[in-house]
Enzyme design. Sequence first.
Site, PDB file in Angstrom:
ATOM      1  N   TYR A  25      38.815  11.485  95.237  1.00  0.00           N
ATOM      2  CA  TYR A  25      40.129  12.090  95.071  1.00  0.00           C
ATOM      3  C   TYR A  25      41.159  10.959  94.998  1.00  0.00           C
ATOM      4  O   TYR A  25      41.192  10.075  95.863  1.00  0.00           O
ATOM      5  CB  TYR A  25      40.491  13.015  96.255  1.00  0.00           C
ATOM      6  CG  TYR A  25      41.922  13.506  96.123  1.00  0.00           C
ATOM      7  CD1 TYR A  25      42.190  14.712  95.483  1.00  0.00           C
ATOM      8  CD2 TYR A  25      42.995  12.728  96.556  1.00  0.00           C
ATOM      9  CE1 TYR A  25      43.504  15.137  95.297  1.00  0.00           C
ATOM     10  CE2 TYR A  25      44.306  13.147  96.369  1.00  0.00           C
ATOM     11  CZ  TYR A  25      44.553  14.345  95.742  1.00  0.00           C
ATOM     12  OH  TYR A  25      45.842  14.747  95.536  1.00  0.00           O
ATOM     13  N   GLU A  55      47.600  13.440  89.766  1.00  0.00           N
ATOM     14  CA  GLU A  55      46.382  13.594  90.556  1.00  0.00           C
ATOM     15  C   GLU A  55      45.159  13.508  89.653  1.00  0.00           C
ATOM     16  O   GLU A  55      45.143  14.113  88.583  1.00  0.00           O
ATOM     17  CB  GLU A  55      46.443  14.964  91.236  1.00  0.00           C
ATOM     18  CG  GLU A  55      45.348  15.229  92.226  1.00  0.00           C
ATOM     19  CD  GLU A  55      45.457  16.652  92.787  1.00  0.00           C
ATOM     20  OE1 GLU A  55      46.025  16.815  93.872  1.00  0.00           O
ATOM     21  OE2 GLU A  55      44.986  17.580  92.127  1.00  0.00           O
TER      22      GLU A  55
END
Length: 386
Positions: free
Chosen positions: A107, A195
């Site tokens: 992530y 992201e």
Amino acid sequence: MKIHEYQAKELLKHYGVPVPAGEVAQTPAQVRDIAHRLGKTVVVKGQVHSGGRGKAGAVKLAKNEHDAESAGEAILGHTFFFAQAGSDLTVGRVLVEEAVDISKEIYLGITQDRAQQRDVLILSTKGGMDIEDVAHNNPADIAKAFIDPLLGLTDYAARQVLFDAGFPKENIAKAVPVLKALYAAYLGTDATLAEINPLVITKDGTIIAGDAKWDIDDNSLFRHPEFAALKDTEGEDPYEAEAHRRGIQYVRLEGGDIGIIGNGAGLVMTTMDEVKRAGGKPADFLDIGGGAKADAVTSSLEVVLSDPNVKGVLFNIFGGITRGDEVAKGIIEGTKSLDVKVPIVIRLAGTRAEEGAELLKTTSLIPAATMQEAAQKIVSLAYAPK
Ligand code: GDP
Ligand code: MN
């Protein structure tokens, strides 16, 4: 402004973050053609403004062009429930991309930390579809770097956060430029969120963006004319989309029926409270802003009245920069051109309120002296048995 994964990946590519080869399709036949051209296992991904598409069933792997076409059929034109968006969304486009051979899902995200007054880079080696659970249950598995606004993201700060996250040591040197490129893209596009989840480490050690989620600060759009083409109002409330096209601050309220127009967010919210207190259900929040001219008033009235649930409209204008006579002119013009079938109550106070009231006298528009009186009038008129 949210943009789609395929658009965000174009931005990433431009800033030097590696992304898989792929193209966008709107029909299953196009999906098949793209899969044929790529000539390997592909992933077919619904393009909607929500994360959690994998869990919703809108991301599918396909081994060949026939499977890809079937995946396209199963996703395109279908409606899925997206827990992250909290709503159903219908998929109009899919991204067809060469599948990557995942060894590890990372992530990687950048957003603003208001408490620290800095941008924060967030990294976890427990990336993928369950990152929210990791954040909740194992916050220690998430590393953060607060970015110094003067230094930017330095090599040593990037290396530090990679170490802190337990990033595989042999891949750290390759990951540093990816983190820096993401930060450059975030700054360069005036993003509020950038992201990549998952950032994939492939079986052969390549680092590549498997996904991309991007929010652009609406307040920066004036300096990014190039982003106008990225706007997709799919899934937005059509009334709100139309209002925003006209540059009007409008929020529609589900289940309401008293249209509300005022100047200044605080005044509009107070007006909504007063309508509620008088027994009415506000249908919207609409702030025509300071110094609104007649045509803006007409345009706002048109937006509010386009909602078929609206049974009456209340104008609450406090004249400062905004002039009462200008607003009155706008309402009179608007009601002439719109064939209005519902009552309209108007409360004007402040600059040129008397001149405004004078203009309204010869019309069927209903004046009110105070906000409370205005709220009671519109509620009793709108809900009066016909
Ligand atoms: P999201 O659920 O909306 O965040 O969509 P993602 O693009 O992140 O896809 C969800 C999941 O699908 C990822 O976490 C991966 O596990 C899987 N996935 C996506 N693309 C690929 C791919 O190219 N290869 C493989 N093996 N899995 C993929
Ligand atoms: Mn994802």
